[in-house]
Write a protein that holds these residues in place. Structure first.
Motif, mmCIF file in Angstrom:
data_model
loop_
_atom_site.group_PDB
_atom_site.id
_atom_site.type_symbol
_atom_site.label_atom_id
_atom_site.label_comp_id
_atom_site.label_asym_id
_atom_site.label_seq_id
_atom_site.Cartn_x
_atom_site.Cartn_y
_atom_site.Cartn_z
ATOM 1 N N LYS A 33 0.805 -1.215 0.000
ATOM 2 C CA LYS A 33 0.000 0.000 0.000
ATOM 3 C C LYS A 33 0.844 1.274 0.000
ATOM 4 O O LYS A 33 0.319 2.361 0.194
ATOM 5 C CB LYS A 33 -0.916 0.029 1.229
ATOM 6 C CG LYS A 33 -2.038 -0.988 1.172
ATOM 7 C CD LYS A 33 -3.156 -0.572 2.103
ATOM 8 C CE LYS A 33 -3.954 -1.719 2.660
ATOM 9 N NZ LYS A 33 -3.161 -2.767 3.338
ATOM 10 N N SER A 34 2.165 1.140 -0.164
ATOM 11 C CA SER A 34 2.989 2.336 -0.066
ATOM 12 C C SER A 34 2.800 3.228 -1.287
ATOM 13 O O SER A 34 2.497 2.755 -2.380
ATOM 14 C CB SER A 34 4.465 1.960 0.092
ATOM 15 O OG SER A 34 4.996 1.578 -1.138
ATOM 16 N N HIS A 35 2.935 4.523 -1.084
ATOM 17 C CA HIS A 35 2.821 5.461 -2.194
ATOM 18 C C HIS A 35 3.850 6.571 -2.066
ATOM 19 O O HIS A 35 4.402 6.792 -1.006
ATOM 20 C CB HIS A 35 1.405 6.052 -2.286
ATOM 21 C CG HIS A 35 0.867 6.507 -0.968
ATOM 22 N ND1 HIS A 35 -0.098 5.824 -0.286
ATOM 23 C CD2 HIS A 35 1.180 7.574 -0.214
ATOM 24 C CE1 HIS A 35 -0.365 6.451 0.857
ATOM 25 N NE2 HIS A 35 0.412 7.511 0.920
ATOM 26 N N LEU A 36 4.093 7.215 -3.203
ATOM 27 C CA LEU A 36 5.035 8.324 -3.226
ATOM 28 C C LEU A 36 4.247 9.606 -3.060
ATOM 29 O O LEU A 36 3.192 9.768 -3.668
ATOM 30 C CB LEU A 36 5.755 8.373 -4.577
ATOM 31 C CG LEU A 36 6.525 7.126 -5.004
ATOM 32 C CD1 LEU A 36 7.037 7.311 -6.419
ATOM 33 C CD2 LEU A 36 7.678 6.863 -4.072
ATOM 34 N N VAL A 37 4.749 10.498 -2.236
ATOM 35 C CA VAL A 37 4.141 11.816 -2.117
ATOM 36 C C VAL A 37 5.048 12.759 -2.896
ATOM 37 O O VAL A 37 6.206 12.957 -2.530
ATOM 38 C CB VAL A 37 4.021 12.252 -0.646
ATOM 39 C CG1 VAL A 37 3.408 13.637 -0.556
ATOM 40 C CG2 VAL A 37 3.190 11.234 0.125
ATOM 41 N N ILE A 38 4.526 13.286 -4.000
ATOM 42 C CA ILE A 38 5.328 14.126 -4.882
ATOM 43 C C ILE A 38 4.979 15.594 -4.648
ATOM 44 O O ILE A 38 3.817 15.969 -4.705
ATOM 45 C CB ILE A 38 5.061 13.743 -6.354
ATOM 46 C CG1 ILE A 38 5.523 12.298 -6.580
ATOM 47 C CG2 ILE A 38 5.759 14.693 -7.307
ATOM 48 C CD1 ILE A 38 5.211 11.762 -7.940
ATOM 49 N N SER A 39 5.992 16.395 -4.351
ATOM 50 C CA SER A 39 5.760 17.830 -4.142
ATOM 51 C C SER A 39 5.953 18.563 -5.457
ATOM 52 O O SER A 39 7.013 18.486 -6.068
ATOM 53 C CB SER A 39 6.733 18.393 -3.109
ATOM 54 O OG SER A 39 6.646 17.623 -1.935
#
Length: 133
Positions: A57-63
């Protein structure tokens, strides 16, 4: 939502977040999305990438990055080129130039995911994943 085209999904999420002027957006974390995000960061289109959640369930948080006081998104467009239904490959002599070199093409080569410029420098061809400008 079972999207089997994670790259198109990622581009759409970034595109939508950009249009809504969001500061960050979340993308499911896969090897592919990680490397594409890294290329976007190296090219200065996004400011940072963090990873949240664990396991499947991991995801990348992109700024995302904006410029000026009207907060114009730095990314004007993301365009998926090679799709699961129609793969687009290009040998090193035919690597695309995006907007005469203003934009980048992200290429999946035998030595990883890189920009068209980098692939040209290393004399590599590969699958043309997407254009960003």
């Amino acid at each position: 939502m079972a999207a089997n085209d994670t790259i198109a999904d990622m581009l759409t999420r970034i595109r939508n977040a950009n249009m809504a002027r969001h500061q960050t957006t979340q993308v499911p974390a896969t090897k592919m999305t990680r490397s594409i995000a890294k290329v976007l960061q190296e090219e200065g289109f996004i400011s940072e990438i963090a990873e949240a959640g664990e396991g499947v369930k991991s995801h990348l948080v992109i700024s995302l990055k904006y410029k000026g006081k009207n907060r114009q998104p730095l990314i004007t467009a993301l365009k998926r080129i090679s799709k699961p239904g129609l793969r687009v490959y290009s040998n090193r002599k035919e690597l695309p130039r995006v907007l005469g070199g203003i934009g980048i093409a992200i290429i999946s080569t035998s030595s990883g995911i890189m920009t068209d410029r980098e692939a040209r420098r290393q004399n590599l061809g590969g699958e043309v994943l997407c254009y960003v400008w």
